[in-house]
Design an enzyme around this catalytic site. Sequence first.
Site, PDB file in Angstrom:
ATOM      1  N   GLY A  77       0.843  -1.185   0.000  1.00 18.80           N
ATOM      2  CA  GLY A  77       0.000   0.000   0.000  1.00 18.80           C
ATOM      3  C   GLY A  77       0.879   1.235   0.000  1.00 18.80           C
ATOM      4  N   ASP A 100       9.815  -4.307  14.532  1.00 12.80           N
ATOM      5  CA  ASP A 100       9.327  -3.113  15.220  1.00 12.80           C
ATOM      6  C   ASP A 100       8.048  -3.418  15.983  1.00 12.80           C
ATOM      7  OD1 ASP A 100       9.366  -0.304  15.875  1.00 12.80           O
ATOM      8  OD2 ASP A 100       7.656  -0.080  14.525  1.00 12.80           O
ATOM      9  N   HIS A 145       8.036  -0.622  18.632  1.00 13.51           N
ATOM     10  CA  HIS A 145       6.895  -0.081  17.880  1.00 13.51           C
ATOM     11  C   HIS A 145       7.028   1.437  17.732  1.00 13.51           C
ATOM     12  CE1 HIS A 145       2.408  -0.871  16.793  1.00 13.51           C
ATOM     13  NE2 HIS A 145       2.962   0.026  15.977  1.00 13.51           N
ATOM     14  N   ARG A 203      -1.932  -6.013  -9.348  1.00 13.62           N
ATOM     15  CA  ARG A 203      -2.171  -4.783 -10.102  1.00 13.62           C
ATOM     16  C   ARG A 203      -0.852  -4.337 -10.716  1.00 13.62           C
ATOM     17  NH1 ARG A 203      -1.928  -2.948  -4.701  1.00 13.62           N
ATOM     18  NH2 ARG A 203      -0.528  -1.162  -4.385  1.00 13.62           N
ATOM     19  N   GLY A 234       7.670   2.913  14.557  1.00 15.37           N
ATOM     20  CA  GLY A 234       7.608   3.268  13.144  1.00 15.37           C
ATOM     21  C   GLY A 234       6.928   4.596  12.899  1.00 15.37           C
TER      22      GLY A 234
END
Length: 313
Positions: free
Chosen positions: A146, A251, A275, A172, A277
Amino acid sequence: MTSDVWLPFHADEIDGLPEGPNYRFWDGDQEFPADPADCAFYVVPYMKPPAVSQRPMSEMTSVRAVQTLSAGIDHVLPSLKSLPPGVVLCNARGVHEASTAELTLALILASLRGIPDFVRGQDMEEWRSGFRSSLADKSVLIVGYGSIGSAIEDRLVPFELARVARVARSSRATARGPVRPLTELPSLLPESDIVVLSTPLTDATRGLVNADFLSRMKDGALLVNVARGPVVDTSALLTELERGRITAALDVTDPEPLPPGHPLWHAPGVLISPHVGGPTSAFWPRAKRLLADQLTLFVNREPLRNVVLTTGT
C-alpha cells in the site's frame, strides 16, 4: 445539529481548523471532556491501548465519523458494532509513510551491517571489525504494497538492489512494476534475501508468517516486520531464529509490549525496536494537516478521505 469534535490535540495547536464545531480535548488520559453522546467526529487518541481508544465509543450515539491517527484500524474494530449505522471509519493514510519507511530502512541496514554488535562492542571497548552483508545486490520482497510499502520502495531505490518484488491482497500494475497477489508468496519467498512486512492486520494476514512461510525463506534471509505483531507466528519465528537459519528485525511483536523474560528478547539474530515506526517528529505536522483537511470536509458535508469502511454496510 450535534457538533462536538473530540481531538487528542488542543484545537489552538492545529492550523486551519474550520469554525463551527465545539472542539473537545481528549487524549485518553483524563475523564471524558463532555457527553460522548454529543460527539459527531471522534479522533482516536494515538498510541493508546485499545481499551482506551474504544472506551467512549459505545456511548457515541450521534457520531458520524471516527478518524484514527494510525495506518492500522485493528485497535478500534471491536467497538464499531456499537456505533450507529452509516458511521465512516477513516485511517491516517499519508501520515506515517515517511517515518515508517525510514525505520524500515534503518532496521535493514542495522541488521545487515551488524550495528547492534558494534554498539555492544563499544560498550565493552572492543573493536569488532570484519566483513558484513550489504544491501546492494540483494533481492527484497515487500509484503503489503500500500502507501507504506510504496514509500519503503522509494527509499530502497538508491541502494542498487538486484530486485524488488511486491505483494498485496490482489494483483495490479504500478509504474515500478507488477504487484503480485498473496497467492504467489510461495514462489517468491525462496528468491528473496529480505522480506519486509508492511501489511495491515486482517483476518487474511493474521498468522500469515507461519511455519510454512518461514520454511520457504532462503537460508540467511532477513525478515523485517513493520506491520503488526500478530501477522507473524511468534513461536514459528523463534524456531527458525534459534536454528540460526534466518534473522529478523521487528518493530512490532506478539505479544506487545514484549514482556520481560520473553525468549524473543535474546533470540539469536533478532533486532527489536519498540513499535516506533510512526511516532517521530514527522508525525505531528502530518497528523494536524490531516485533521484540518478532514474536519473542513466534514463541516462542509463533503466526502471524507481515507474511508476504510462504513458501519452497517
